[in-house]
Design an enzyme around this catalytic site. Structure first.
Site, PDB file in Angstrom:
ATOM      1  N   VAL A 194      -7.313  -3.739   4.781  1.00 57.92           N
ATOM      2  CA  VAL A 194      -6.541  -4.435   5.812  1.00 57.92           C
ATOM      3  C   VAL A 194      -6.227  -3.507   6.983  1.00 57.92           C
ATOM      4  O   VAL A 194      -6.425  -3.865   8.150  1.00 57.92           O
ATOM      5  CB  VAL A 194      -5.241  -5.009   5.224  1.00 57.92           C
ATOM      6  CG1 VAL A 194      -4.387  -5.641   6.319  1.00 57.92           C
ATOM      7  CG2 VAL A 194      -5.554  -6.038   4.146  1.00 57.92           C
ATOM      8  N   ARG A 206      -3.662   8.655   2.567  1.00 57.97           N
ATOM      9  CA  ARG A 206      -3.586   9.603   1.454  1.00 57.97           C
ATOM     10  C   ARG A 206      -4.761  10.566   1.446  1.00 57.97           C
ATOM     11  O   ARG A 206      -4.632  11.700   1.003  1.00 57.97           O
ATOM     12  CB  ARG A 206      -3.531   8.838   0.121  1.00 57.97           C
ATOM     13  CG  ARG A 206      -2.188   8.188  -0.158  1.00 57.97           C
ATOM     14  CD  ARG A 206      -2.169   7.526  -1.517  1.00 57.97           C
ATOM     15  NE  ARG A 206      -3.129   6.424  -1.607  1.00 57.97           N
ATOM     16  CZ  ARG A 206      -3.334   5.709  -2.715  1.00 57.97           C
ATOM     17  NH1 ARG A 206      -2.673   5.993  -3.820  1.00 57.97           N
ATOM     18  NH2 ARG A 206      -4.202   4.716  -2.715  1.00 57.97           N
ATOM     19  N   GLY A 214      -2.358 -14.791   3.354  1.00 59.80           N
ATOM     20  CA  GLY A 214      -3.314 -14.220   4.300  1.00 59.80           C
ATOM     21  C   GLY A 214      -3.188 -14.749   5.708  1.00 59.80           C
ATOM     22  O   GLY A 214      -2.136 -14.646   6.344  1.00 59.80           O
ATOM     23  N   ILE A 272      -3.180 -17.750   6.815  1.00 65.68           N
ATOM     24  CA  ILE A 272      -2.560 -19.061   7.011  1.00 65.68           C
ATOM     25  C   ILE A 272      -1.189 -18.904   7.669  1.00 65.68           C
ATOM     26  O   ILE A 272      -0.316 -18.225   7.116  1.00 65.68           O
ATOM     27  CB  ILE A 272      -2.393 -19.807   5.670  1.00 65.68           C
ATOM     28  CG1 ILE A 272      -3.737 -19.950   4.967  1.00 65.68           C
ATOM     29  CG2 ILE A 272      -1.763 -21.166   5.881  1.00 65.68           C
ATOM     30  CD1 ILE A 272      -3.636 -20.507   3.561  1.00 65.68           C
ATOM     31  N   GLY A 318     -16.402  -9.600  -6.100  1.00 66.32           N
ATOM     32  CA  GLY A 318     -15.357  -8.865  -5.393  1.00 66.32           C
ATOM     33  C   GLY A 318     -14.070  -9.636  -5.193  1.00 66.32           C
ATOM     34  O   GLY A 318     -13.150  -9.158  -4.527  1.00 66.32           O
ATOM     35  N   ASP A 372       1.293 -11.824  -8.725  1.00 63.31           N
ATOM     36  CA  ASP A 372       1.074 -11.911  -7.283  1.00 63.31           C
ATOM     37  C   ASP A 372       1.657 -13.209  -6.731  1.00 63.31           C
ATOM     38  O   ASP A 372       2.392 -13.214  -5.737  1.00 63.31           O
ATOM     39  CB  ASP A 372      -0.423 -11.822  -6.995  1.00 63.31           C
ATOM     40  CG  ASP A 372      -0.762 -12.024  -5.531  1.00 63.31           C
ATOM     41  OD1 ASP A 372      -0.679 -11.051  -4.763  1.00 63.31           O
ATOM     42  OD2 ASP A 372      -1.106 -13.168  -5.148  1.00 63.31           O
ATOM     43  N   LYS A 394       5.057 -14.142  -4.061  1.00 66.17           N
ATOM     44  CA  LYS A 394       4.946 -15.024  -2.899  1.00 66.17           C
ATOM     45  C   LYS A 394       5.890 -16.220  -3.033  1.00 66.17           C
ATOM     46  O   LYS A 394       6.484 -16.665  -2.042  1.00 66.17           O
ATOM     47  CB  LYS A 394       3.501 -15.482  -2.744  1.00 66.17           C
ATOM     48  CG  LYS A 394       2.546 -14.337  -2.438  1.00 66.17           C
ATOM     49  CD  LYS A 394       1.094 -14.750  -2.545  1.00 66.17           C
ATOM     50  CE  LYS A 394       0.159 -13.581  -2.271  1.00 66.17           C
ATOM     51  NZ  LYS A 394      -1.271 -13.932  -2.473  1.00 66.17           N
ATOM     52  N   GLY A 415      -8.277 -10.944   1.973  1.00 63.33           N
ATOM     53  CA  GLY A 415      -9.402 -10.297   2.649  1.00 63.33           C
ATOM     54  C   GLY A 415      -8.938  -9.541   3.873  1.00 63.33           C
ATOM     55  O   GLY A 415      -7.865  -9.814   4.439  1.00 63.33           O
TER      56      GLY A 415
END
Length: 430
Positions: A17, A48, A136, A138, A189, A203, A207, A306
């Site tokens: 990102v 890092r 994402g 939206i 992926g 996750d 949200k 993504g």
């Protein structure tokens, strides 16, 4: 008239990102400047591994000292895309203390410590924006915080994790088992090497906490969200769903009680009718269905993860925060005035689909129906199939509380004629 002195941006994290945010800031620099009213300049990138080649980013901007970067004092906006709780939390609060507003995509941190972060932003008169933390690309957070600010939201229900939706969609469309669908998601992926956060609902629960807090003007923490993963969903469950004209989705559901006195937030697999808009959300896409008093029913749909989609949401927030900066103003902060209690899962009322393995002999159905009646759970439909002394019994209830259903199932397990409870699934969207 455009200001010539640039607004300086510090980027914390330069992975999938972060690198896309940096790329768009560079390639769309003129457009961003025109929309904001001043140029934006990438003033530093905290990472890092400084030795890694990062195409399009001046190596002189790269540092491993994120704390020093946010303490510089000349930074206008800090973009945090490193994720996790620490050091992100400390870096964000330090940014506020040293005069910067913050744009974050950190759903886990916001779900756990959103109230404290909002308080820190308010104390220092800075913005905290986080559109990218949920679904994402939206546009969802801003419509809930701003466009629907004058309305009363009663329910937010959605698919907010693309990995799980891809897996369930594959199971539905091809008849694949869970592991087979997960293996394909990993190969493409969509799933991480360790998919636990996605498939066990962590996750989506983070949200859901964020969405419930905004929708109901109430502080909802991650610990308040009931969570149930989807690893036990089987091909047989999908077959049962199809017989009912349904499919199965992992849903985040935030709703206001009918009396308006409390709210609930939960994540779990559920059957939804094929006629419901969420049933047609395929692949790794996300969608959120909002129900409110005045606006009625709204649905927000699009790619939920993504690099590019998430960066789009980050850049949207960056433009808004920079505009506020130029105007000497701040956008909306936390709205938790309602302070409604968050009810436990036992109080949630919904329909249920229960599949039982039973003995194939007279009287079994009557015994099962008696147990449901004794626990105050009304039966809508029953379907029984038997062969060679064994049978399956599928019961679909009318609306009942989770506590009542749990008591029913516990009593069913004690019947000699019930060999086992094959599956229990909630039915939503009706």
């Amino acid at each position: 008239m455009m200001r010539t002195r640039p607004l300086k941006v510090a980027l914390l994290g330069c992975g999938v990102v972060g690198s896309e945010v940096a790329r768009i800031m560079t390639t769309h620099a003129d457009d961003l400047a025109a929309r904001i009213g001043a140029p934006v300049e990438l003033a530093g990138v905290a990472v890092r591994r400084p030795s890694k080649v990062r195409e399009g980013i001046d190596p002189n901007l790269v540092t491993t000292d994120a704390t020093a970067l946010v303490k510089r004092g000349d930074i206008d906006v800090v973009v945090e895309v490193i994720g996790g709780i620490e050091p992100a939390r400390s870096l964000i609060t330090t940014a506020f203390e040293h005069g910067a507003s913050v744009v974050s995509a950190n759903k886990a941190l916001l779900a756990q410590d959103g109230a404290a972060l909002h308080a820190a932003a308010g104390e220092h008169g800075k913005d905290l924006y986080y559109e990218a933390a949920v679904a994402g690309a939206i546009p969802l957070i801003r419509p809930l915080r701003e466009s629907l600010a004058g309305d009363k939201i009663n329910r937010v229900m959605g698919i907010v994790n693309g990995t799980t939706n891809f897996i369930l969609d594959k199971m539905d469309s091809t008849g694949a088992g869970y592991q087979e669908a997960l293996d394909e998601a990993t190969a493409l992926g969509y799933a991480e090497a360790d998919p636990t956060a996605d498939v066990e609902g962590f996750d989506a629960a983070a949200k859901a906490a964020i969405l419930a807090g905004i929708a109901f003007h109430t502080r909802v923490r991650l610990d308040d969200v009931y969570r149930e993963g989807m690893t036990e969903v089987t091909a047989a469950d999908f077959a049962s769903a199809k017989e009912m004209g349904c499919t199965i989705k992992l849903l985040a559901i935030c709703e206001r009680a009918e009396d308006g006195g409390s709210v609930t937030a939960r994540v779990h697999p559920a059957m939804i009718p094929l006629s419901h808009p969420l049933a047609s959300v395929r692949g790794a896409y996300n969608a959120v269905f909002v129900e409110s008093d005045a606006a009625g029913q709204l649905m927000f749909y699009g790619p939920g993860a993504g690099g590019s989609p998430t960066a789009s949401a980050v850049l949207g927030d960056l433009v808004a925060v920079c505009r506020n900066r130029l105007a000497g103003a701040t956008g909306p902060g936390e709205s938790a005035y309602a302070a409604l209690p968050v009810s436990p899962m036992g109080d949630v009322v919904t329909r249920y689909h229960i599949s039982l393995d039973v003995a194939d002999k007279p009287g079994v159905l009557a015994q099962v129906a008696t147990v449901f009646a004794e626990h105050g759970v009304s039966i809508d439909t029953v379907r029984q199939q038997g062969k060679d002394g064994e049978a399956s019994l599928v019961v679909v209830t009318h609306r009942a509380s989770d506590a009542a259903l749990s008591g029913t199932v516990e009593a069913l397990r004690k019947l000699d004629t019930v060999r086992g409870v094959a599956s229990i699934m909630r039915v939503e969207g009706e």
